[in-house]
Structure formats: C-alpha cells, structure tokens
Design an enzyme around this catalytic site. Structure first.
Site, PDB file in Angstrom:
ATOM      1  N   PHE A   1       0.827  -1.213   0.000  1.00 51.86           N
ATOM      2  CA  PHE A   1       0.000   0.000   0.000  1.00 51.86           C
ATOM      3  C   PHE A   1       0.859   1.261   0.000  1.00 51.86           C
ATOM      4  O   PHE A   1       0.362   2.329  -0.348  1.00 51.86           O
ATOM      5  CB  PHE A   1      -0.848   0.080   1.293  1.00 51.86           C
ATOM      6  CG  PHE A   1      -1.920  -0.956   1.438  1.00 51.86           C
ATOM      7  CD1 PHE A   1      -3.124  -0.827   0.765  1.00 51.86           C
ATOM      8  CD2 PHE A   1      -1.749  -2.036   2.293  1.00 51.86           C
ATOM      9  CE1 PHE A   1      -4.134  -1.763   0.932  1.00 51.86           C
ATOM     10  CE2 PHE A   1      -2.748  -2.976   2.462  1.00 51.86           C
ATOM     11  CZ  PHE A   1      -3.944  -2.842   1.781  1.00 51.86           C
TER      12      PHE A   1
ATOM     13  N   SER B   1      -5.102   1.421  -9.131  1.00 47.57           N
ATOM     14  CA  SER B   1      -6.222   2.356  -9.097  1.00 47.57           C
ATOM     15  C   SER B   1      -6.968   2.342 -10.425  1.00 47.57           C
ATOM     16  O   SER B   1      -6.374   2.093 -11.485  1.00 47.57           O
ATOM     17  CB  SER B   1      -5.664   3.751  -8.828  1.00 47.57           C
ATOM     18  OG  SER B   1      -6.614   4.731  -9.121  1.00 47.57           O
TER      19      SER B   1
ATOM     20  N   TYR C   1       0.919  10.990 -10.117  1.00 41.11           N
ATOM     21  CA  TYR C   1       0.421   9.927  -9.235  1.00 41.11           C
ATOM     22  C   TYR C   1      -0.097   8.753 -10.068  1.00 41.11           C
ATOM     23  O   TYR C   1       0.295   7.604  -9.879  1.00 41.11           O
ATOM     24  CB  TYR C   1      -0.708  10.467  -8.328  1.00 41.11           C
ATOM     25  CG  TYR C   1      -1.546   9.359  -7.732  1.00 41.11           C
ATOM     26  CD1 TYR C   1      -1.048   8.549  -6.718  1.00 41.11           C
ATOM     27  CD2 TYR C   1      -2.830   9.085  -8.222  1.00 41.11           C
ATOM     28  CE1 TYR C   1      -1.800   7.503  -6.199  1.00 41.11           C
ATOM     29  CE2 TYR C   1      -3.596   8.047  -7.715  1.00 41.11           C
ATOM     30  CZ  TYR C   1      -3.077   7.264  -6.706  1.00 41.11           C
ATOM     31  OH  TYR C   1      -3.815   6.225  -6.210  1.00 41.11           O
TER      32      TYR C   1
ATOM     33  N   LYS D   1       1.155   4.516 -10.943  1.00 43.75           N
ATOM     34  CA  LYS D   1       0.370   3.264 -10.891  1.00 43.75           C
ATOM     35  C   LYS D   1       0.536   2.488 -12.203  1.00 43.75           C
ATOM     36  O   LYS D   1       0.716   1.270 -12.201  1.00 43.75           O
ATOM     37  CB  LYS D   1      -1.108   3.556 -10.640  1.00 43.75           C
ATOM     38  CG  LYS D   1      -1.409   4.182  -9.297  1.00 43.75           C
ATOM     39  CD  LYS D   1      -1.047   3.257  -8.144  1.00 43.75           C
ATOM     40  CE  LYS D   1      -1.284   3.876  -6.796  1.00 43.75           C
ATOM     41  NZ  LYS D   1      -0.653   3.171  -5.679  1.00 43.75           N
TER      42      LYS D   1
ATOM     43  N   PHE E   1     -11.615   1.431  -6.974  1.00 41.02           N
ATOM     44  CA  PHE E   1     -12.400   2.566  -7.459  1.00 41.02           C
ATOM     45  C   PHE E   1     -12.390   3.642  -6.349  1.00 41.02           C
ATOM     46  O   PHE E   1     -11.314   4.037  -5.950  1.00 41.02           O
ATOM     47  CB  PHE E   1     -13.754   2.082  -7.993  1.00 41.02           C
ATOM     48  CG  PHE E   1     -13.537   1.546  -9.406  1.00 41.02           C
ATOM     49  CD1 PHE E   1     -12.805   0.383  -9.628  1.00 41.02           C
ATOM     50  CD2 PHE E   1     -13.950   2.261 -10.503  1.00 41.02           C
ATOM     51  CE1 PHE E   1     -12.503  -0.051 -10.926  1.00 41.02           C
ATOM     52  CE2 PHE E   1     -13.674   1.830 -11.801  1.00 41.02           C
ATOM     53  CZ  PHE E   1     -12.950   0.677 -12.016  1.00 41.02           C
TER      54      PHE E   1
ATOM     55  N   ASN F   1      -9.512  16.867  -0.484  1.00 41.13           N
ATOM     56  CA  ASN F   1      -9.774  16.958  -1.919  1.00 41.13           C
ATOM     57  C   ASN F   1     -10.909  16.035  -2.323  1.00 41.13           C
ATOM     58  O   ASN F   1     -11.608  16.287  -3.293  1.00 41.13           O
ATOM     59  CB  ASN F   1      -8.530  16.528  -2.713  1.00 41.13           C
ATOM     60  CG  ASN F   1      -7.421  17.526  -2.546  1.00 41.13           C
ATOM     61  OD1 ASN F   1      -7.617  18.716  -2.727  1.00 41.13           O
ATOM     62  ND2 ASN F   1      -6.245  17.052  -2.173  1.00 41.13           N
TER      63      ASN F   1
ATOM     64  N   LEU G   1     -14.388  13.692  -2.077  1.00 44.67           N
ATOM     65  CA  LEU G   1     -15.768  14.066  -1.751  1.00 44.67           C
ATOM     66  C   LEU G   1     -16.184  13.713  -0.310  1.00 44.67           C
ATOM     67  O   LEU G   1     -16.674  14.567   0.424  1.00 44.67           O
ATOM     68  CB  LEU G   1     -16.710  13.393  -2.761  1.00 44.67           C
ATOM     69  CG  LEU G   1     -18.192  13.689  -2.581  1.00 44.67           C
ATOM     70  CD1 LEU G   1     -18.488  15.176  -2.721  1.00 44.67           C
ATOM     71  CD2 LEU G   1     -19.014  12.895  -3.603  1.00 44.67           C
TER      72      LEU G   1
ATOM     73  N   GLY H   1      -9.864  17.848 -15.133  1.00 45.29           N
ATOM     74  CA  GLY H   1      -9.412  16.444 -15.067  1.00 45.29           C
ATOM     75  C   GLY H   1     -10.508  15.460 -14.707  1.00 45.29           C
ATOM     76  O   GLY H   1     -10.313  14.251 -14.775  1.00 45.29           O
TER      77      GLY H   1
END
Ligand code: NAD
Ligand code: UD1
Length: 340
Positions: free
Chosen positions: A83, A127, A152, A156, A181, A201, A203, A297
């Site tokens: 992780f 991701s 970032y 991945k 997700f 950042n 939600l 984005g």
C-alpha cells in the site's frame, strides 16, 4: 502456523483496515510504514479493535538498508501487500520528483528484497486511474491501460508494468493487481478512518467535515455532465469491503496465478448529489452545497464491472453508501481533528 503478510503502508487508511481484516481472518500482519501520511496511534487502535497488537516497523521503504533489516528479522513471510505510496493527485502535479521517487523507489526496493529473501507473492494497490478517460462504463479489467494525466496516476501505470516485467523474468513471482475505485467510509467502531491533511480533496471527507461544521458548504463540481442529475458519477466502495477484497486476493495466491488483475468496486455508480442525499439520510444532518464549475481532469462517469473478482475470488462488496456515510460521519465526530 499463521501465514505472515508484510503490509507496507499498513497504518494508512486502507492498509489499517486491511490489517484488521487479516487479523480477523487468521493471518499475522507485519506493518512497515514511515508515517509520512499516518500516525503511530493507529497501531494501538488496531489493537483496541482486534485484541492483537500487530508488529510495526517505522521504516521508509525507500531506505533499503533499513528495509532489508525488516526482511532479515521477519522470517517466513508468505507475501506482501504493498500500500505504501503517496496518493494526492493535485500534489503529484506540483511535486513530480517526490511522487515518482517515493512510489517507484519503494516498489523497486521491495521487489529486490522479495527476490533476495525469496518471498513470492505480492498484492499491489493500483487504481481505476490506470484506465484514463473511460471510453465506456462499466470498466472491465480487459479495457486498455492508458497513460495518466498526472504523476500519481502514472506511477500506478508504471508499477503495474514493473510488476508484469518482473514476473516475466521471475516466473515464481505471483502478482495480484487490485484496481480500487473510490474507497470511502471508516471502521464501524469510529476508531479508524480517512484522516487527510488540510482541506480534503475527495468528496466524502469533505462532506464529513461540512457535516461537523468544520467547513461551511460543499462545492459540487459541475451539474452539467451527461448524467441523470448532471453531477459526476463514481463507484464508491466501503473501505471494509475493500479490506476483505485483499483477504480474498491472498487466498487466490495459493493457485500460483502468475499476474492477475481485479477491479475492486461495487459495480454501481452514484452521483455527487446522491452521495449528499445519502449522507443526509444516513445521519440526519443537512449538507449545504453550491454548484460550481467542473473540476479540471474530472470525467462524467466512472464505475467498475466487478464480475471477475466475484467469479475468481468469490468476493463482492456487501456494504452500501448509506453504511459508508454512517461510518464516515461517526469517525469524523469521534476524531474531529484526525487521529491523534
Ligand atoms: P494513505 O496515505 O492513507 O496510506 C499510505 C501509507 O503509506 C501511509 O500510511 C504512508 O505513511 C505510507 N507511506 C508512503 N510512502 C511510504 C514509504 N516510502 N515507506 C513507508 N511507508 C510509506 O493512503 P490510502 O488511501 O490508504 O492508499 C493506500 C494505497 O492505495 C496507495 O498506494 C494508494 O495510491 C492506493 N489507492 C488509494 C485510493 C484511495 O482513494 N484512497 C484509490 C486507489 C488506490
Ligand atoms: C480522485 C482522483 C483519483 C483517485 C481518487 C481516490 C482526480 C481527477 N482523481 O478520484 O485519481 O484515485 O481520487 O483518491 O483527482 N467532488 C465535488 N466536490 C468536492 C470533491 C469532489 O463535487 O469537493 C466530486 C468530483 O467532481 C467527482 C466526485 O465528487 O465527481 C468524486 O471526487 P473525488 O472524491 O475527488 O474522487 P475522484 O475524482 O473520482
């Protein structure tokens, strides 16, 4: 004997939840974390929840000598869940060197040490960002991986490739790529959850801070998307479901699967306004919001097809967004200033 699993980034949001799931499923986790985005207090909270204090090494995976000592000390590792990494999309744009360096060097050190100590199983936190701008939803594992729009995401894409290439040269290495997700929620005890630095950042942490009055209102980024209510749609998955997905992935390793990829989501899209209303319904609070311009984005819709994880791992998400909203709010109320 309990299977021993090295968990890098194990005091973080998803890592800590996974450590709990590992303990509850009869594994022995060994945490390595440099605490750059988490607190040592998490270790005590895991002990409060499970009754087991996990082994913890406050080590930076980029410090190879210190990381090697962990491998020397912790014998008989069955596998690694990786992780550890930096994850803030916006920050990665302004700090590309830090992001590439931390995420890639830590992974390369880990793989080299796994080879040296003959540890043959790795599960990697990838991701949905590797799919780029989706041509269609729901996204399947066979959809193309695309170059990311930020450092970032690019780490991945690169790490997935590094792991695939390493398997080609070292066939005994099993690699499970888990594409998450949108992880949300918290442990139902309220003791562990997402603890972002500064103004969130993402939600759900933002909504939770509006709910306790720390922030005044939510900015909804765009209501003119081609979706039923005009706001963006995502696949929000409860972090406890995600943690259980890792346990299922470990079981899969017994088949010597080579390189395998799974989407971990719910298979269901939820809009920003549906999240706001779910949070209000779950917690009996009002979330003031304002519609603002789209965020650069962002895509209109992004959710997973999770059939493969169900068919091959026997795993699927069991919790819904109401559960996640309840748990996130409980964590926020119990830890208004984060985990201390
Ligand atoms: P997090 O920041 O809470 O956890 C990451 C942990 O890694 C932190 O505890 C941090 O201190 C540690 N860490 C970072 N660099 C390290 C290093 N060099 N050596 C040792 N420890 C280091 O993040 P999270 O949300 O739990 O995410 C875990 C993983 O899942 C990350 O790789 C992230 O990119 C990935 N992921 C997260 C999301 C999400 O929405 N949270 C989505 C997709 C993928
Ligand atoms: C973001 C990252 C993604 C990362 C994921 C988890 C971007 C473009 N993508 O995904 O790479 O894997 O976080 O860390 O940054 N929203 C608002 N108001 C807010 C915050 C969000 O309306 O204050 C909306 C967004 O426009 C989006 C949805 O809520 O429609 C979810 O946003 P967020 O939680 O940031 O996740 P993603 O953008 O999907």
């Amino acid at each position: 004997m309990k299977k021993r699993i090295l968990v890098t980034g194990g005091t973080g949001f998803i890592g800590s939840e996974t450590v709990i799931a590992l303990i509850e499923n009869g594994y022995e986790p060994v945490i390595v974390d440099n605490l750059c985005n988490s607190k040592e207090a998490v270790v005590g909270r895991i002990e409060t929840i499970t009754g087991v204090r996990p082994i913890f090494h406050p080590v930076d995976c980029c410090d190879k000598a210190a990381f090697r000592k962990v491998f020397e000390e912790e014998k008989d590792l069955y596998g690694v869940i990786h992780f550890a990494g930096l994850k803030a999309v916006g920050e990665s744009v302004s700090k590309p060197i830090e992001y590439y360096s931390n995420n890639l060097v830590s992974t390369l050190n880990l793989l080299d040490l796994m080879r040296e100590f003959d540890v043959r199983n790795i599960i990697f936190s990838s991701s949905a960002t590797v799919y780029g701008v989706p041509e269609r939803v729901p996204l399947k594992e066979t959809d193309p991986v695309q170059s990311a729009t930020n450092p970032y995401g690019e780490t991945k894409v690169m790490i997935e490739r590094i792991l695939e290439d390493t398997h080609k040269a070292w066939k005994d290495l099993n690699v499970v790529l888990l594409r998450y997700f949108n992880p949300i929620g918290a442990h139902p005890s309220g003791l562990l959850g997402e603890d972002p630095n500064g103004i969130p950042n993402n939600l759900l942490p933002y909504v939770s801070q509006v709910a306790i009055g720390k922030l005044k209102f939510l900015s909804v980024y765009g209501d003119d998307y081609p979706t039923p209510d005009g706001t963006g749609i995502r696949d929000y998955i409860h972090v406890c479901d995600l943690a259980e997905g890792h346990v299922a992935a470990i079981r899969k390793l017994a088949d010597n699967p080579g390189v395998v990829v799974y989407n971990l989501g719910t298979g269901k899209g939820t809009s920003v306004l549906e999240i706001v209303h779910a949070f209000e319904e779950a917690n009996g609070v009002k979330i003031p919001y304002q519609i603002e311009a789209r965020r650069a984005g962002d895509v209109a819709e992004n959710y997973a097809n999770c059939d493969k994880a169900f068919e091959e791992l026997g795993w699927k998400a069991r919790r819904n967004v109401l559960d996640a909203c309840k748990d996130a709010y409980r964590f926020q109320k119990m830890n208004p200033n984060g985990i201390q």
